[in-house]
Write an enzyme that holds these catalytic residues in place. Structure first.
Site, short mmCIF file in Angstrom:
data_model
loop_
_atom_site.label_atom_id
_atom_site.label_comp_id
_atom_site.label_asym_id
_atom_site.label_seq_id
_atom_site.Cartn_x
_atom_site.Cartn_y
_atom_site.Cartn_z
N GLY A 1 -38.36 20.80 -22.94
CA GLY A 1 -38.09 21.27 -21.45
C GLY A 1 -37.62 22.74 -21.71
N SER A 2 -37.07 23.45 -20.72
CA SER A 2 -36.77 25.00 -20.89
C SER A 2 -35.78 25.28 -22.06
CB SER A 2 -36.26 25.33 -19.55
OG SER A 2 -35.24 24.74 -19.24
N GLY B 1 -32.34 23.42 -23.26
CA GLY B 1 -32.24 23.23 -24.87
C GLY B 1 -30.96 23.62 -25.55
N GLU C 1 -38.29 20.78 -28.06
CA GLU C 1 -39.56 21.44 -27.72
C GLU C 1 -39.33 22.22 -26.59
OE1 GLU C 1 -42.53 20.92 -29.38
OE2 GLU C 1 -41.92 19.14 -30.66
N CYS D 1 -46.68 24.56 -21.73
CA CYS D 1 -45.77 25.35 -22.51
C CYS D 1 -46.56 26.23 -23.47
CB CYS D 1 -44.98 24.36 -23.37
SG CYS D 1 -45.68 23.06 -24.33
N GLU E 1 -40.77 33.67 -19.73
CA GLU E 1 -41.78 32.48 -19.29
C GLU E 1 -41.89 32.35 -17.79
OE1 GLU E 1 -40.80 28.30 -20.14
OE2 GLU E 1 -42.58 28.23 -20.98
P1 NAD Z 1 -35.89 21.61 -17.58
O1 NAD Z 1 -35.23 22.15 -18.77
O2 NAD Z 1 -35.14 22.10 -16.24
O3 NAD Z 1 -35.90 19.92 -17.52
C1 NAD Z 1 -36.27 19.15 -18.45
C2 NAD Z 1 -35.56 17.85 -18.40
O4 NAD Z 1 -34.23 18.04 -18.84
C3 NAD Z 1 -35.54 17.25 -17.01
O5 NAD Z 1 -35.80 15.89 -17.21
C4 NAD Z 1 -34.16 17.33 -16.59
O6 NAD Z 1 -33.60 16.52 -15.71
C5 NAD Z 1 -33.35 17.55 -17.88
N1 NAD Z 1 -32.07 18.59 -17.78
C6 NAD Z 1 -31.90 19.36 -17.09
N2 NAD Z 1 -30.73 19.94 -17.52
C7 NAD Z 1 -30.12 19.10 -18.39
C8 NAD Z 1 -28.87 19.25 -19.06
N3 NAD Z 1 -28.00 20.05 -18.92
N4 NAD Z 1 -28.85 18.13 -19.85
C9 NAD Z 1 -29.62 17.38 -20.28
N5 NAD Z 1 -30.56 17.22 -19.68
C10 NAD Z 1 -31.04 18.07 -18.67
O7 NAD Z 1 -37.34 21.97 -17.72
P2 NAD Z 1 -38.42 21.72 -16.81
O8 NAD Z 1 -38.57 23.07 -15.91
O9 NAD Z 1 -38.45 20.46 -16.00
O10 NAD Z 1 -39.89 21.93 -17.89
C11 NAD Z 1 -40.44 23.19 -17.90
C12 NAD Z 1 -39.87 23.78 -18.98
O11 NAD Z 1 -40.28 22.68 -20.34
C13 NAD Z 1 -40.87 25.05 -19.65
O12 NAD Z 1 -39.93 25.96 -20.21
C14 NAD Z 1 -41.76 24.54 -20.68
O13 NAD Z 1 -42.20 25.67 -21.50
C15 NAD Z 1 -41.11 23.52 -21.28
N6 NAD Z 1 -41.94 22.61 -22.10
C16 NAD Z 1 -41.98 22.88 -23.43
C17 NAD Z 1 -42.92 21.91 -24.20
C18 NAD Z 1 -43.04 21.96 -25.45
O14 NAD Z 1 -43.53 20.96 -26.03
N7 NAD Z 1 -42.52 22.65 -26.18
C19 NAD Z 1 -43.68 20.76 -23.38
C20 NAD Z 1 -43.57 20.77 -22.04
C21 NAD Z 1 -42.74 21.70 -21.14
#
Ligand code: NAD
Length: 502
Positions: A251-252, A256, A273, A307, A405
């Site tokens: 995720g973001s 992270g 990731e 990503c 990003e």
């Molecule tokens: P996000 O971080 O908002 O959410 C990702 C997940 O985390 C969701 O399931 C969300 O419900 C959960 N989440 C949110 N806050 C949380 C917390 N405080 N504690 C635990 N879980 C929590 O990301 P997004 O907007 O859904 O996804 C897009 C991001 O993901 C982009 O930054 C993208 O680059 C990244 N991404 C990275 C990869 C990689 O392999 N490096 C792959 C795909 C996406």
């Protein structure tokens, strides 16, 4: 709109989908999967599932809370402790993981329908994500029979085993931009003998729920693969839960960072990731058409919601204008629209909020002095969260659009003079997920691979993946590896056992 030629059995929300996908959507609230049973939330809470191509509500999903998470962790722990999965003979774990891969392959069009509906993934591309998950399962299915430990030599008085063991209960948290790719993380976890609790992104529950039913059909025992739907609160509860041994998060960067800080309290190892702002370096000796096409496609792919999108394209000054012409030519026939339309090249963004965020970046890019070299048309795409593809020229690496990003179809093209400047600019970023280099000079290609401070480098290609090859980021793009042999280290621990020879 022309409807899909892919399945075409049942009309739903203006498109044609498979009967199985329709059955899932018509079956009522999409449930959690806990201990092998499909259950709703104790509170009865649900959340709308929205089609980003049309804005219409497709159905409802159970909205989980810490209570469901706790039940799932208990079920996963019980399954781990009684050994119903980790103590199966390794070839039997292999057989069931392969069976799951086969089931996913046989039903890829169902998975594709579901991802196209709630994530807006192009329908003509969506089966690929199901196949990607199946490939990860096939690759990791080969490991249970090969995960041998070692016998370090310590002299005649002792025999020492270094065992490779599963860690227990793995928590896996996923984003919305490739929902069916869950087995990139879950396959190594399962192959190693762990139990898994998966939290899909709140916007995209459909394919994960369906894959959970396939896992049961494949013989993954009850409680070994659990799914709790929900938002950030469920994710936080998972990271804080003392019964979860490790976390794999995709995720973001912001999330992270919060997860790494929270996990420190319970000493959980985490695999992160995260996001990217990946540089693609195009040297004057490159095959210009190929470089322009691959670099540009990487940003239009999934409407920039990938990503590894090569959103900072560095082009050597002498071919800068030619590159821009080529990138614009490649983009000019790209159509924005409903994910199910076979003519569509760029589908919707996931939410109206994401759409507004990307539009703001396009505004900021112009305000900071970048020139809008190409603005695609999205006029006929209505009802969904559409943003036209944008190519910015005359971008400086210190502009906002080159530093943050965007996660939308916005490409920044930045000139450079020589190799040193290219590497310096490429590495001048908080991110370090991936990078590309296009050149016919093999020595320079390898110098670039050395110089780029990123987790993956593609030379004269871009965004190629294989389950046998590990993947992960550097710097703010995270740590730990997915896929390939190194991924197994994220889901196992080493135990040394000394025995004395009397
Ligand atoms: P996000 O971080 O908002 O959410 C990702 C997940 O985390 C969701 O399931 C969300 O419900 C959960 N989440 C949110 N806050 C949380 C917390 N405080 N504690 C635990 N879980 C929590 O990301 P997004 O907007 O859904 O996804 C897009 C991001 O993901 C982009 O930054 C993208 O680059 C990244 N991404 C990275 C990869 C990689 O392999 N490096 C792959 C795909 C996406």
């Amino acid at each position: 709109m022309t409807t899909t030629p892919y399945s075409g059995e049942v009309e739903f929300d203006g498109v044609s989908i498979s009967a199985e996908a329709h059955r899932l959507l018509s079956a009522g609230t999409v449930p959690h999967l806990i201990g092998g049973r499909e259950v709703l939330s104790e509170s009865g809470a649900t959340r709308d599932i929205v089609n980003p191509s049309t804005g219409s509500v497709l159905g409802h999903v159970a909205a989980g809370s810490a209570a469901e998470l706790d039940r799932a962790v208990l079920a996963a722990r019980e399954a781990f402790d009684d050994g119903r999965w980790r103590n199966l003979v390794p070839r039997e774990r292999e057989r069931r993981l392969v069976r799951l891969a086969e089931l996913i392959e046989q039903n890829a069009s169902v998975v594709g329908d579901l991802d196209a509906l709630d994530a807006g993934i192009l329908r003509r591309y969506a089966d690929y994500i199901a196949t990607y998950s199946a490939n990860a399962l096939r690759y990791f299915a080969g490991w249970p029979t090969k995960m041998a430990g070692s016998l370090p030599p310590v002299g005649p008085d002792y025999v020492v085993q270094e065992r490779i063991e599963p860690v227990g209960v793995m928590g896996v948290i996923k984003p919305w931009n490739g929902p069916a790719a869950v087995f990139a993380q879950c396959a190594p976890a399962l192959a190693a003998g762990n139990s898994v609790v998966l939290k899909p992104a709140e916007h995209t529950p459909l394919s994960a729920a369906y894959l959970g039913t396939l896992a049961l059909e494949a013989g993954i025992p009850d409680g070994v693969f659990n799914i709790v739907h929900g938002d950030a609160a469920v994710g936080r509860a998972m990271v804080e839960h003392p019964g979860v041994n490790r976390i794999s998060f995709t995720g973001s960067v912001g999330t992270g960072r919060a997860i790494a800080a929270s996990a420190a309290h319970t000493f959980k190892k985490v695999n992160l990731e995260l996001g990217g702002k990946s540089p693609v370096l195009v040297f004057a000796d490159a095959d210009l058409a190929t470089a322009a096409q691959m670099a540009t496609h990487s940003v239009w792919n999934n409407s920039g919601q990938v990503c590894t999108a090569g959103t900072r394209t560095f082009v050597q000054r002498s071919i800068y204008e030619d590159f821009l012409d080529e990138a614009v030519r490649y983009s000019s026939d790209k159509k924005v629209g409903n994910a199910f339309d076979p003519q569509t090249d760029l589908g919707p963004l996931i939410t109206p909020e994401q759409q507004a965020k990307v539009q703001r970046y396009i505004q900021v890019g112009q305000e900071e002095g970048a020139s809008l070299r190409y603005l695609g048309a999205a006029d006929s795409a209505t009802g969904g969260n559409y943003v036209p593809p944008v190519i910015f020229a005359d971008v400086r690496n210190d502009m906002t659009i080159a530093r943050e990003e965007i996660f939308g179809p916005v490409m920044s093209v930045i000139p450079f003079e020589d190799e040193d400047e290219a590497y310096r600019l490429a590495n001048d970023s908080q991110f370090g997920l991936a990078g590309g280099v296009f050149t016919r000079d093999i020595a320079r290609a390898h110098r670039a691979a050395d110089a780029l401070d990123v987790g993956t480098v593609w030379i004269n290609c871009y965004q190629v993946t294989d389950a046998a090859v590990s993947y992960g980021g550097a710097k703010s793009s995270g740590y730990g590896r997915s896929l390939g042999r190194p991924a197994l280290d994220e889901y196992t621990r080493c135990k040394s056992v000394w025995s004395r020879n009397y």
